[in-house]
Each structure stands twice: as C-alpha cells, then as structure tokens.
Design a protein around this motif. Sequence first.
Motif, PDB file in Angstrom:
ATOM      1  N   UNK A   1     -32.559 113.652  19.599  1.00 15.08           N
ATOM      2  CA  UNK A   1     -33.799 114.422  19.778  1.00 15.08           C
ATOM      3  C   UNK A   1     -34.982 113.488  19.986  1.00 15.08           C
ATOM      4  N   UNK A   2     -35.790 113.791  20.990  1.00 13.80           N
ATOM      5  CA  UNK A   2     -36.927 112.937  21.340  1.00 13.80           C
ATOM      6  C   UNK A   2     -38.087 113.181  20.386  1.00 13.80           C
ATOM      7  N   UNK A   3     -38.741 112.110  19.973  1.00  9.84           N
ATOM      8  CA  UNK A   3     -39.919 112.216  19.123  1.00  9.84           C
ATOM      9  C   UNK A   3     -41.160 112.250  20.024  1.00  9.84           C
ATOM     10  N   UNK A   4     -41.625 113.450  20.326  1.00 12.93           N
ATOM     11  CA  UNK A   4     -42.763 113.602  21.215  1.00 12.93           C
ATOM     12  C   UNK A   4     -44.031 113.006  20.658  1.00 12.93           C
ATOM     13  N   UNK A   5     -44.190 113.048  19.341  1.00  9.74           N
ATOM     14  CA  UNK A   5     -45.393 112.486  18.728  1.00  9.74           C
ATOM     15  C   UNK A   5     -45.434 110.973  18.910  1.00  9.74           C
ATOM     16  N   UNK A   6     -44.320 110.306  18.662  1.00 11.53           N
ATOM     17  CA  UNK A   6     -44.267 108.853  18.831  1.00 11.53           C
ATOM     18  C   UNK A   6     -44.533 108.478  20.290  1.00 11.53           C
ATOM     19  N   UNK A   7     -43.980 109.231  21.208  1.00 14.84           N
ATOM     20  CA  UNK A   7     -44.209 108.957  22.623  1.00 14.84           C
ATOM     21  C   UNK A   7     -45.673 109.138  22.985  1.00 14.84           C
ATOM     22  N   UNK A   8     -46.316 110.156  22.401  1.00 12.61           N
ATOM     23  CA  UNK A   8     -47.724 110.411  22.695  1.00 12.61           C
ATOM     24  C   UNK A   8     -48.614 109.295  22.173  1.00 12.61           C
ATOM     25  N   UNK A   9     -48.245 108.710  21.039  1.00 14.33           N
ATOM     26  CA  UNK A   9     -49.047 107.616  20.485  1.00 14.33           C
ATOM     27  C   UNK A   9     -49.058 106.400  21.401  1.00 14.33           C
ATOM     28  N   UNK A  10     -48.053 106.281  22.239  1.00 14.99           N
ATOM     29  CA  UNK A  10     -47.986 105.150  23.163  1.00 14.99           C
ATOM     30  C   UNK A  10     -48.903 105.342  24.367  1.00 14.99           C
ATOM     31  N   UNK A  11     -49.484 106.532  24.491  1.00 16.31           N
ATOM     32  CA  UNK A  11     -50.395 106.822  25.591  1.00 16.31           C
ATOM     33  C   UNK A  11     -51.841 106.676  25.109  1.00 16.31           C
ATOM     34  N   UNK A  12     -52.780 106.813  26.006  1.00 13.13           N
ATOM     35  CA  UNK A  12     -54.183 106.576  25.660  1.00 13.13           C
ATOM     36  C   UNK A  12     -54.922 107.815  25.179  1.00 13.13           C
ATOM     37  N   UNK A  13     -54.379 108.991  25.423  1.00 16.68           N
ATOM     38  CA  UNK A  13     -55.094 110.222  25.088  1.00 16.68           C
ATOM     39  C   UNK A  13     -55.132 110.441  23.575  1.00 16.68           C
ATOM     40  N   UNK A  14     -56.253 110.962  23.094  1.00 19.12           N
ATOM     41  CA  UNK A  14     -56.375 111.313  21.683  1.00 19.12           C
ATOM     42  C   UNK A  14     -55.504 112.523  21.378  1.00 19.12           C
ATOM     43  N   UNK A  15     -54.789 112.465  20.249  1.00 18.17           N
ATOM     44  CA  UNK A  15     -53.926 113.559  19.819  1.00 18.17           C
ATOM     45  C   UNK A  15     -54.623 114.329  18.697  1.00 18.17           C
ATOM     46  N   UNK A  16     -54.890 115.612  18.950  1.00 18.26           N
ATOM     47  CA  UNK A  16     -55.611 116.431  17.979  1.00 18.26           C
ATOM     48  C   UNK A  16     -54.623 117.273  17.168  1.00 18.26           C
ATOM     49  N   UNK A  17     -54.776 117.203  15.849  1.00 20.94           N
ATOM     50  CA  UNK A  17     -53.812 117.863  14.980  1.00 20.94           C
ATOM     51  C   UNK A  17     -54.449 118.802  13.984  1.00 20.94           C
ATOM     52  N   UNK A  18     -53.587 119.489  13.238  1.00 14.99           N
ATOM     53  CA  UNK A  18     -54.007 120.439  12.212  1.00 14.99           C
ATOM     54  C   UNK A  18     -53.146 120.243  10.971  1.00 14.99           C
ATOM     55  N   UNK A  19     -53.756 120.346   9.808  1.00 11.42           N
ATOM     56  CA  UNK A  19     -53.043 120.286   8.525  1.00 11.42           C
ATOM     57  C   UNK A  19     -52.411 121.636   8.263  1.00 11.42           C
ATOM     58  N   UNK A  20     -51.139 121.668   7.947  1.00 15.96           N
ATOM     59  CA  UNK A  20     -50.444 122.913   7.615  1.00 15.96           C
ATOM     60  C   UNK A  20     -50.138 122.911   6.124  1.00 15.96           C
ATOM     61  N   UNK A  21     -50.876 123.706   5.368  1.00 17.02           N
ATOM     62  CA  UNK A  21     -50.770 123.659   3.920  1.00 17.02           C
ATOM     63  C   UNK A  21     -50.225 124.894   3.239  1.00 17.02           C
TER      64      UNK A  21
END
Length: 269
Positions: free
Chosen positions: A4-24
């Motif tokens: 299974x591909x880790x899309x988050x890790x792949x995105x970190x290798x790019x220049x675009x900012x990754x916007x996230x949300x806390x799920x509590x």
Amino acid sequence: MNMPRNGFKAALAQSATQYGIWAGFATAYSAEIVAGIGFDWMLIDGEHAPNTVPSVLSQLQAVAPYATAPVVRAVSSDANLIKQLLDVGAQTLMIPMVETAEQAQALVRAMRYPPHGIRGVGGGLTRATRWDSVADYLQTAHDELCLIVQVESSLGMENVEAIAAVEGVDAVFIGPADLSIGLGHAGNPGHPEVQERIQHAVNATLAAGKVCGILAPNEDDARRYQAWGCRFIAVAIDISLLRQSALNTLARYRPAGAALVKAEPSRTY
C-alpha cells in the motif's frame, strides 16, 4: 498484491503545503465524515483522544477509500504500542514529546525489522501485510513508513538539530501548547519567546533536510508558520469546529446580553 502506497509520505516530498485536520472524536463514523471533506491529511489522535488500537484500526478502515491521508499519533514512544499500530496498518506515526536524538533513534528502530530495528514479525496475522499478501513486505515496509517526531518541550528545542538529523526521521512536528507551558507561558503560544523557539525549530529541521509541521487552527498563526517554512499544517480540530459552530448557532437565538459560554475559539492547542 503491491505494498500500500503512503500518499502522505509522497506528498511531503513535494513542495506544496499539506493542510490537515485533527480528528479527536475517536470514532470511525466521525473520521469518515472528516475524510470526505478534502483535507490533505488527518491526525487520528491517540494521545489526548480516547483511542485504543481497535478504535484506531476502525478509523483507518473507514477513511481508506478517501484521498485524505491518515496520520496516527501514539500516546507514547512505547515500542510495543508502535508495533501494534504498524501491524493494524498505520503507515505514518507521530510520536509525542521527543526530546533527544537517542529517543528518535529508538523510534526508528521500533519501526524497522531486524537487523535495522526491533519490530516484531506478525506475518499473516497483520493488516499491514494484507494478511501475508504483500510480496517482500519484510524487506520493503520501511519504504512506505513515515516517522514524525514531535518536539514540544524546552529540552527538545535544545536538541532539535540533533533530533532532526537522525536518519529515519522523516519530519519534525512542533507542539505550541506544550512548548508554551514548558517555557513558563501557559496558554500563550504567541509569546515572543515561544515564537522564537518555534522559528528556531523550523529552521533547524529545514537545515537537516527534513520537513516541518505544526498545529495551527488560527489562520494568522498558520500563515505565519507556512511563511517560516512549515509544510504540513493542521489548520482545524474537529471537536473545536463542532463546539464553535454550536456556540455561534445558539448565540443567534439567545436574547442580546444573555449569558453565554465563551464563543471565542481557543488559541491554546
């Protein structure tokens, strides 16, 4: 089947900012709602939310069909817990309160199989291997795993250069609330001393060639940290969004001047 591909890790290798949300909320139902909104990533919080390994598993399963990438925060750096979270299929882990390079090195070992680490082999018992269906999982698992260490104390800040330089650490995440209280400015992450330490940590992480992230639901904070170089930023917390929306809705129907719960969003997170 393929790993299974880790899309988050792949995105970190790019220049675009990754916007996230806390799920509590610690439920698969609410996690799936959040996953369908369109954030780049979501943090399934096992430190301050009432999550267990089974509840984390159910949330990973619920969000799997969506593009939003799950990140799992463990309650501690315990290697046995890390093993369980990896085995149920978490590919990106955030570990809180990392204060030394030695701690970071131990975390890297906890996420890797021998001879490079101490992770135990679950084989056909684990969702991570798709029950022994992923070819060469033992040899290639580390390629798709991502380790985020959280630096959020005065000692951690003193050692942030060494922590960020550890091979196998993919990213450093800054915790403004814990840092502010540790520096004697409880509830005030905007204090100049706290802000100076945060900027220092960002610079040190970038100098080590790693990616830096932070929690910043306040827009002014988020934009400032982005300008400093943070590349993955949690800009919302699901619980806070519900509470704020409910307060604002109720305020529209209460008589002017009626006593209400404080409606201003907190900047302590």
